[in-house]
Design a protein around this motif. Structure first.
Motif, PDB file in Angstrom:
ATOM      1  N   GLN A   9      15.474  34.875  47.442  1.00 28.39           N
ATOM      2  CA  GLN A   9      14.559  34.727  46.301  1.00 28.39           C
ATOM      3  C   GLN A   9      13.668  33.488  46.423  1.00 28.39           C
ATOM      4  O   GLN A   9      13.265  32.888  45.425  1.00 28.39           O
ATOM      5  CB  GLN A   9      15.343  34.681  44.998  1.00 28.39           C
ATOM      6  CG  GLN A   9      16.014  36.000  44.633  1.00 28.39           C
ATOM      7  CD  GLN A   9      14.999  37.127  44.442  1.00 28.39           C
ATOM      8  OE1 GLN A   9      14.164  37.096  43.540  1.00 28.39           O
ATOM      9  NE2 GLN A   9      15.067  38.130  45.320  1.00 28.39           N
ATOM     10  N   GLY A  10      13.369  33.123  47.666  1.00 23.78           N
ATOM     11  CA  GLY A  10      12.427  32.039  47.895  1.00 23.78           C
ATOM     12  C   GLY A  10      13.004  30.641  47.841  1.00 23.78           C
ATOM     13  O   GLY A  10      12.259  29.655  47.867  1.00 23.78           O
ATOM     14  N   TYR A  11      14.332  30.521  47.796  1.00 23.10           N
ATOM     15  CA  TYR A  11      14.949  29.196  47.809  1.00 23.10           C
ATOM     16  C   TYR A  11      15.090  28.734  49.259  1.00 23.10           C
ATOM     17  O   TYR A  11      15.762  29.394  50.054  1.00 23.10           O
ATOM     18  CB  TYR A  11      16.309  29.219  47.116  1.00 23.10           C
ATOM     19  CG  TYR A  11      16.204  29.244  45.609  1.00 23.10           C
ATOM     20  CD1 TYR A  11      16.334  28.070  44.883  1.00 23.10           C
ATOM     21  CD2 TYR A  11      15.945  30.426  44.931  1.00 23.10           C
ATOM     22  CE1 TYR A  11      16.223  28.077  43.492  1.00 23.10           C
ATOM     23  CE2 TYR A  11      15.823  30.447  43.545  1.00 23.10           C
ATOM     24  CZ  TYR A  11      15.966  29.268  42.836  1.00 23.10           C
ATOM     25  OH  TYR A  11      15.848  29.277  41.468  1.00 23.10           O
ATOM     26  N   PRO A  12      14.468  27.617  49.628  1.00 17.60           N
ATOM     27  CA  PRO A  12      14.453  27.173  51.027  1.00 17.60           C
ATOM     28  C   PRO A  12      15.831  27.024  51.662  1.00 17.60           C
ATOM     29  O   PRO A  12      16.025  27.385  52.822  1.00 17.60           O
ATOM     30  CB  PRO A  12      13.723  25.828  50.955  1.00 17.60           C
ATOM     31  CG  PRO A  12      12.816  25.971  49.777  1.00 17.60           C
ATOM     32  CD  PRO A  12      13.604  26.770  48.786  1.00 17.60           C
ATOM     33  N   ARG A  13      16.799  26.478  50.927  1.00 23.29           N
ATOM     34  CA  ARG A  13      18.116  26.272  51.521  1.00 23.29           C
ATOM     35  C   ARG A  13      18.783  27.603  51.856  1.00 23.29           C
ATOM     36  O   ARG A  13      19.349  27.772  52.940  1.00 23.29           O
ATOM     37  CB  ARG A  13      19.018  25.463  50.590  1.00 23.29           C
ATOM     38  CG  ARG A  13      20.375  25.130  51.220  1.00 23.29           C
ATOM     39  CD  ARG A  13      21.265  24.384  50.242  1.00 23.29           C
ATOM     40  NE  ARG A  13      20.664  23.118  49.856  1.00 23.29           N
ATOM     41  CZ  ARG A  13      21.110  22.362  48.840  1.00 23.29           C
ATOM     42  NH1 ARG A  13      22.140  22.758  48.122  1.00 23.29           N
ATOM     43  NH2 ARG A  13      20.516  21.220  48.557  1.00 23.29           N
ATOM     44  N   LYS A  14      18.729  28.556  50.941  1.00 27.02           N
ATOM     45  CA  LYS A  14      19.318  29.869  51.190  1.00 27.02           C
ATOM     46  C   LYS A  14      18.606  30.565  52.338  1.00 27.02           C
ATOM     47  O   LYS A  14      19.239  31.214  53.177  1.00 27.02           O
ATOM     48  CB  LYS A  14      19.243  30.724  49.924  1.00 27.02           C
ATOM     49  CG  LYS A  14      20.127  30.242  48.788  1.00 27.02           C
ATOM     50  CD  LYS A  14      19.987  31.147  47.568  1.00 27.02           C
ATOM     51  CE  LYS A  14      20.884  30.686  46.420  1.00 27.02           C
ATOM     52  NZ  LYS A  14      20.732  31.557  45.226  1.00 27.02           N
ATOM     53  N   THR A  15      17.281  30.425  52.379  1.00 29.48           N
ATOM     54  CA  THR A  15      16.497  31.017  53.460  1.00 29.48           C
ATOM     55  C   THR A  15      16.924  30.441  54.801  1.00 29.48           C
ATOM     56  O   THR A  15      17.152  31.182  55.780  1.00 29.48           O
ATOM     57  CB  THR A  15      14.995  30.761  53.235  1.00 29.48           C
ATOM     58  OG1 THR A  15      14.580  31.381  52.013  1.00 29.48           O
ATOM     59  CG2 THR A  15      14.164  31.328  54.380  1.00 29.48           C
ATOM     60  N   SER A  16      17.060  29.124  54.871  1.00 32.24           N
ATOM     61  CA  SER A  16      17.429  28.465  56.122  1.00 32.24           C
ATOM     62  C   SER A  16      18.838  28.859  56.573  1.00 32.24           C
ATOM     63  O   SER A  16      19.078  29.068  57.773  1.00 32.24           O
ATOM     64  CB  SER A  16      17.349  26.938  55.962  1.00 32.24           C
ATOM     65  OG  SER A  16      16.012  26.530  55.774  1.00 32.24           O
ATOM     66  N   MET A  17      19.750  28.981  55.635  1.00 29.54           N
ATOM     67  CA  MET A  17      21.113  29.357  55.992  1.00 29.54           C
ATOM     68  C   MET A  17      21.165  30.758  56.588  1.00 29.54           C
ATOM     69  O   MET A  17      21.848  31.000  57.592  1.00 29.54           O
ATOM     70  CB  MET A  17      22.009  29.265  54.751  1.00 29.54           C
ATOM     71  CG  MET A  17      22.274  27.844  54.285  1.00 29.54           C
ATOM     72  SD  MET A  17      23.157  27.776  52.702  1.00 29.54           S
ATOM     73  CE  MET A  17      24.718  28.512  53.161  1.00 29.54           C
ATOM     74  N   LEU A  18      20.432  31.692  55.995  1.00 33.03           N
ATOM     75  CA  LEU A  18      20.396  33.058  56.523  1.00 33.03           C
ATOM     76  C   LEU A  18      19.744  33.098  57.905  1.00 33.03           C
ATOM     77  O   LEU A  18      20.225  33.801  58.802  1.00 33.03           O
ATOM     78  CB  LEU A  18      19.642  33.978  55.565  1.00 33.03           C
ATOM     79  CG  LEU A  18      20.451  34.609  54.440  1.00 33.03           C
ATOM     80  CD1 LEU A  18      19.533  35.362  53.481  1.00 33.03           C
ATOM     81  CD2 LEU A  18      21.506  35.556  55.005  1.00 33.03           C
ATOM     82  N   CYS A  19      18.651  32.363  58.053  1.00 37.19           N
ATOM     83  CA  CYS A  19      17.959  32.341  59.343  1.00 37.19           C
ATOM     84  C   CYS A  19      18.837  31.732  60.428  1.00 37.19           C
ATOM     85  O   CYS A  19      18.886  32.235  61.565  1.00 37.19           O
ATOM     86  CB  CYS A  19      16.647  31.564  59.225  1.00 37.19           C
ATOM     87  SG  CYS A  19      15.366  32.410  58.283  1.00 37.19           S
ATOM     88  N   HIS A  20      19.526  30.659  60.100  1.00 36.42           N
ATOM     89  CA  HIS A  20      20.437  30.039  61.067  1.00 36.42           C
ATOM     90  C   HIS A  20      21.517  31.029  61.507  1.00 36.42           C
ATOM     91  O   HIS A  20      21.795  31.185  62.707  1.00 36.42           O
ATOM     92  CB  HIS A  20      21.084  28.798  60.466  1.00 36.42           C
ATOM     93  CG  HIS A  20      22.229  28.269  61.272  1.00 36.42           C
ATOM     94  ND1 HIS A  20      22.038  27.429  62.353  1.00 36.42           N
ATOM     95  CD2 HIS A  20      23.571  28.487  61.189  1.00 36.42           C
ATOM     96  CE1 HIS A  20      23.212  27.139  62.892  1.00 36.42           C
ATOM     97  NE2 HIS A  20      24.164  27.772  62.208  1.00 36.42           N
TER      98      HIS A  20
END
Length: 271
Positions: A232-243
């Motif tokens: 939902q556009g939260y940078p930390r959640k996005t980064s964790m999934l990408c990692h």
């Protein structure tokens, strides 16, 4: 060899640390930075930056400090966690942070020493002292009162202390009840999550910063869209999934993260 080197990267692209080099300036983050810089240049006194957990407040704060790194007229002091046990401990920490060598040890003496320090730096040396407090929701009412008193130190033209409080949303209803503090806020800004387009740009920006020649070779559009749906556009959640997706590629000998990869990773990831 680390996983990112196996993917043709030079650095870890999705570390959760607040590295300004990997800070993506969404429209909301950029607006916050610009307004903070204006506030500091005009010496307005108190700025309040609010946002949910994982929205990128701390990284944005580091980017602000970095923006003034070559301007020696600004002196930045940072409190990462204001969880002090008493007023004395809070004031003692500020005295040490400001490099003050007090003649005695009492809360009153510390306040007077800090007042002299602010006048010396702000008037005699024409410097701008900035105190940036992260995790501002942890500030107690007594600490807010101390900060309010410091904001009273001023010349006819400007405040001697520039105070930036970066906090989760829960601080707002508390300080609204403290009228003589709330009325002093020169800037109040709420950072919003990224939209879908910005989320894609953030992912590709971080990959490029980490050395990827073509980020599209690591994440498909379907994968990116699914990531946005999860984070939902939260940078930390996005980064964790990408990692986790990149880690999955290395562990399973795959070259690109498509939607199926991200779905599998998301199903076993708590974010």
């Amino acid at each position: 060899m680390s996983y990112y080197e196996m993917l043709g990267l030079k650095k870890e692209p999705f570390a959760t640390g607040p590295d300004p080099a990997f800070f993506y300036r969404s429209s909301s983050h950029n607006a916050a930075l610009q307004r903070l810089e204006i506030m500091l240049r005009l010496k307005r006194g108190l700025g309040l930056i609010l946002g949910d957990v994982g929205i990128g407040k701390t990284t944005m704060s580091r980017a602000l400090v970095q923006a003034f790194a070559n301007d020696h007229d600004y002196i930045f002091h940072i409190i990462l966690d204001p969880s002090y046990k008493s007023e004395f401990q809070f004031l003692s920490s500020l005295v040490k942070m400001f490099g003050i060598k007090p003649n005695s040890r009492s809360t009153l003496d510390y306040r007077e020493e800090i007042e002299r320090y602010l006048f010396k730096k702000g008037v005699d040396e024409n410097k701008t002292v900035v105190l940036l407090i992260d995790e501002g929701q942890k500030l107690s009412a007594s600490f807010l009162e101390i900060l309010r008193i410091f904001l009273n130190y001023e010349t006819n033209e400007y405040k001697l202390l520039q105070l930036i409080i970066v906090s989760q949303m829960e601080l707002l209803p508390r300080i609204k009840k403290i009228k003589n503090f709330y009325d002093r806020i020169g800037l109040k800004y709420i950072i919003n999550p990224l939209d879908e387009k910005e989320t894609k740009e953030m992912i590709f920006f971080r990959l490029k910063t980490a050395g990827a020649e073509d980020p599209k070779k690591l994440f498909t559009d379907g994968a990116v869209n699914f990531i946005f749906g999860c984070s939902q556009g939260y940078p930390r959640k996005t980064s964790m999934l990408c990692h986790d997706a990149l880690e999955f590629l290395v562990m399973n000998g795959k070259a690109i993260a498509d939607e199926s990869v991200v779905r599998e990773v998301a199903a076993r990831t708590v974010i």
